[in-house]
Design a protein around this motif. Structure first.
Motif, PDB file in Angstrom:
ATOM      1  N   LEU A  74      88.525  41.596  30.697  1.00  8.10           N
ATOM      2  CA  LEU A  74      88.454  42.872  29.983  1.00  8.10           C
ATOM      3  C   LEU A  74      87.688  43.869  30.843  1.00  8.10           C
ATOM      4  O   LEU A  74      86.608  43.574  31.356  1.00  8.10           O
ATOM      5  CB  LEU A  74      87.755  42.705  28.632  1.00  8.10           C
ATOM      6  CG  LEU A  74      88.477  41.836  27.606  1.00  8.10           C
ATOM      7  CD1 LEU A  74      87.626  41.701  26.345  1.00  8.10           C
ATOM      8  CD2 LEU A  74      89.846  42.404  27.269  1.00  8.10           C
ATOM      9  N   VAL A  75      88.241  45.042  30.992  1.00  9.38           N
ATOM     10  CA  VAL A  75      87.688  46.039  31.908  1.00  9.38           C
ATOM     11  C   VAL A  75      86.275  46.475  31.527  1.00  9.38           C
ATOM     12  O   VAL A  75      85.473  46.811  32.381  1.00  9.38           O
ATOM     13  CB  VAL A  75      88.649  47.248  32.030  1.00  9.38           C
ATOM     14  CG1 VAL A  75      88.636  48.094  30.776  1.00  9.38           C
ATOM     15  CG2 VAL A  75      88.310  48.072  33.243  1.00  9.38           C
ATOM     16  N   ASN A  76      85.921  46.432  30.229  1.00  9.63           N
ATOM     17  CA  ASN A  76      84.609  46.908  29.790  1.00  9.63           C
ATOM     18  C   ASN A  76      83.519  45.841  29.854  1.00  9.63           C
ATOM     19  O   ASN A  76      82.367  46.130  29.591  1.00  9.63           O
ATOM     20  CB  ASN A  76      84.693  47.432  28.354  1.00  9.63           C
ATOM     21  CG  ASN A  76      85.716  48.536  28.212  1.00  9.63           C
ATOM     22  OD1 ASN A  76      86.798  48.296  27.686  1.00  9.63           O
ATOM     23  ND2 ASN A  76      85.403  49.712  28.689  1.00  9.63           N
ATOM     24  N   VAL A  77      83.869  44.596  30.196  1.00  8.45           N
ATOM     25  CA  VAL A  77      82.876  43.518  30.254  1.00  8.45           C
ATOM     26  C   VAL A  77      82.237  43.508  31.639  1.00  8.45           C
ATOM     27  O   VAL A  77      82.922  43.460  32.657  1.00  8.45           O
ATOM     28  CB  VAL A  77      83.521  42.152  29.922  1.00  8.45           C
ATOM     29  CG1 VAL A  77      82.538  41.020  30.171  1.00  8.45           C
ATOM     30  CG2 VAL A  77      84.007  42.138  28.473  1.00  8.45           C
ATOM     31  N   ILE A  78      80.927  43.548  31.668  1.00  5.11           N
ATOM     32  CA  ILE A  78      80.177  43.615  32.916  1.00  5.11           C
ATOM     33  C   ILE A  78      79.582  42.264  33.288  1.00  5.11           C
ATOM     34  O   ILE A  78      79.553  41.894  34.447  1.00  5.11           O
ATOM     35  CB  ILE A  78      79.083  44.696  32.800  1.00  5.11           C
ATOM     36  CG1 ILE A  78      79.752  46.062  32.619  1.00  5.11           C
ATOM     37  CG2 ILE A  78      78.167  44.684  34.012  1.00  5.11           C
ATOM     38  CD1 ILE A  78      78.827  47.142  32.147  1.00  5.11           C
ATOM     39  N   GLY A  79      79.118  41.511  32.302  1.00  6.65           N
ATOM     40  CA  GLY A  79      78.510  40.212  32.590  1.00  6.65           C
ATOM     41  C   GLY A  79      78.509  39.314  31.378  1.00  6.65           C
ATOM     42  O   GLY A  79      78.513  39.790  30.246  1.00  6.65           O
ATOM     43  N   ILE A  80      78.508  38.006  31.630  1.00  7.14           N
ATOM     44  CA  ILE A  80      78.503  37.004  30.560  1.00  7.14           C
ATOM     45  C   ILE A  80      77.516  35.913  30.947  1.00  7.14           C
ATOM     46  O   ILE A  80      77.464  35.492  32.102  1.00  7.14           O
ATOM     47  CB  ILE A  80      79.890  36.358  30.373  1.00  7.14           C
ATOM     48  CG1 ILE A  80      80.946  37.409  30.046  1.00  7.14           C
ATOM     49  CG2 ILE A  80      79.855  35.289  29.273  1.00  7.14           C
ATOM     50  CD1 ILE A  80      82.363  36.877  30.073  1.00  7.14           C
ATOM     51  N   SER A  81      76.760  35.444  29.976  1.00  9.91           N
ATOM     52  CA  SER A  81      75.857  34.333  30.206  1.00  9.91           C
ATOM     53  C   SER A  81      75.801  33.472  28.951  1.00  9.91           C
ATOM     54  O   SER A  81      75.695  34.010  27.840  1.00  9.91           O
ATOM     55  CB  SER A  81      74.455  34.854  30.532  1.00  9.91           C
ATOM     56  OG  SER A  81      73.570  33.794  30.777  1.00  9.91           O
ATOM     57  N   GLU A  82      75.886  32.155  29.119  1.00  8.25           N
ATOM     58  CA  GLU A  82      75.704  31.269  27.973  1.00  8.25           C
ATOM     59  C   GLU A  82      74.214  31.122  27.726  1.00  8.25           C
ATOM     60  O   GLU A  82      73.447  30.870  28.652  1.00  8.25           O
ATOM     61  CB  GLU A  82      76.346  29.904  28.187  1.00  8.25           C
ATOM     62  CG  GLU A  82      76.218  29.038  26.945  1.00  8.25           C
ATOM     63  CD  GLU A  82      76.940  27.711  27.014  1.00  8.25           C
ATOM     64  OE1 GLU A  82      76.973  27.024  25.985  1.00  8.25           O
ATOM     65  OE2 GLU A  82      77.457  27.363  28.090  1.00  8.25           O
ATOM     66  N   MET A  83      73.803  31.307  26.499  1.00  8.96           N
ATOM     67  CA  MET A  83      72.396  31.214  26.119  1.00  8.96           C
ATOM     68  C   MET A  83      72.118  29.803  25.610  1.00  8.96           C
ATOM     69  O   MET A  83      72.430  29.480  24.470  1.00  8.96           O
ATOM     70  CB  MET A  83      72.061  32.213  25.007  1.00  8.96           C
ATOM     71  CG  MET A  83      72.303  33.659  25.347  1.00  8.96           C
ATOM     72  SD  MET A  83      70.953  34.381  26.270  1.00  8.96           S
ATOM     73  CE  MET A  83      71.572  34.232  27.912  1.00  8.96           C
ATOM     74  N   LYS A  84      71.570  28.974  26.464  1.00  9.07           N
ATOM     75  CA  LYS A  84      71.177  27.622  26.062  1.00  9.07           C
ATOM     76  C   LYS A  84      69.917  27.719  25.208  1.00  9.07           C
ATOM     77  O   LYS A  84      69.014  28.516  25.505  1.00  9.07           O
ATOM     78  CB  LYS A  84      70.905  26.743  27.281  1.00  9.07           C
ATOM     79  CG  LYS A  84      72.079  26.619  28.233  1.00  9.07           C
ATOM     80  CD  LYS A  84      73.084  25.656  27.693  1.00  9.07           C
ATOM     81  CE  LYS A  84      74.169  25.396  28.737  1.00  9.07           C
ATOM     82  NZ  LYS A  84      75.208  24.550  28.258  1.00  9.07           N
TER      83      LYS A  84
END
Length: 177
Positions: free
Chosen positions: A68-78
Motif C-alpha cells: 500500500l502506497v501510504n504505508v511507511i513501516g510495519i513492526s510486530e509488537m512482541k
C-alpha cells in the motif's frame, strides 16, 4: 491461531484507514482490535492492529500492507518488547462493593450520578478482563473499550527505524540527523 500486534506507520492522509481495512476484508482476515492516531510527526499516523493469524498468514499480511502506497513501516509488537495498554470506560451501580473493586484495579471514578459510577481504567488485556469479571455479578450497565495501543520499549522508535531506512531524517528526533 495466535494473536499478533502490528504497529503500522502510515501517511496522515484521508482514506488510508479505509485502504488498510479493505486489505484485511478482501483477504477474509478479521481485525480483533484497531487503534489509529497521530504521531509526534504531524504528517504521520500510527495504527496498532491486533490480528488472530497463523505465522505464515502474518508474513502475507505484512507483505500486502507494504504494497500500500501510504504505508511507511510495519513492526510486530512482541509482548515482552513493548508496552501494551487498552482504555476501558464502564458504567456500574454505585455501591461500596463496586467502588472497592474499582480501587483494587486503580480505576478512576470519572462520573458518579443517578446511582451509577463510570469507571476509567487503563491496563493490559488480562487486567481489564479480570476487572470486568469481578464487576459482572454486580451489573455492568454499559461499557466501551478502546483498541490496544503498543509502544516499543527503550529508545528505538518505529519512525526512527523506518525513516532512517528510507533516507529521511525524523525532524522530531535530533539524534536521527
Amino acid at each position: 491461531m495466535a494473536l499478533h500486534t502490528l504497529a503500522v506507520l502510515v501517511e496522515n492522509s484521508p482514506g488510508v484507514l479505509a485502504r488498510v481495512a479493505s486489505l484485511f476484508s478482501r483477504r477474509g482476515y478479521n481485525i480483533d482490535s484497531l487503534a489509529v492516531g497521530p504521531t509526534e510527526n504531524p504528517t504521520l499516523s500510527r495504527m496498532t492492529i491486533v490480528l488472530n493469524l497463523e505465522g505464515h498468514a502474518l508474513d502475507q499480511v505484512s507483505a500486502q500492507l507494504f504494497k500500500l502506497v501510504n504505508v511507511i513501516g510495519i513492526s510486530e509488537m512482541k509482548t515482552a518488547d513493548s508496552l501494551q495498554r487498552e482504555l476501558l470506560l464502564v458504567k456500574v451501580p454505585a455501591n461500596p462493593i463496586t467502588k472497592e473493586i474499582a480501587g483494587k484495579y486503580s480505576a478512576v471514578i470519572a462520573d458518579e450520578k443517578d446511582g451509577s459510577i463510570s469507571l476509567e481504567v487503563v491496563g493490559d488485556k488480562a487486567s481489564i478482563e479480570k476487572l470486568l469479571a469481578e464487576l459482572k455479578p454486580h451489573g455492568i450497565r454499559e461499557l466501551v473499550q478502546s483498541g490496544l495501543v503498543a509502544l516499543e520499549r527503550g529508545a528505538s522508535t518505529l519512525a526512527d527505524r523506518t525513516l532512517t531506512t528510507m533516507g529521511t531524517a525524523n525532524e522530531s528526533n535530533p539524534d536521527s540527523k
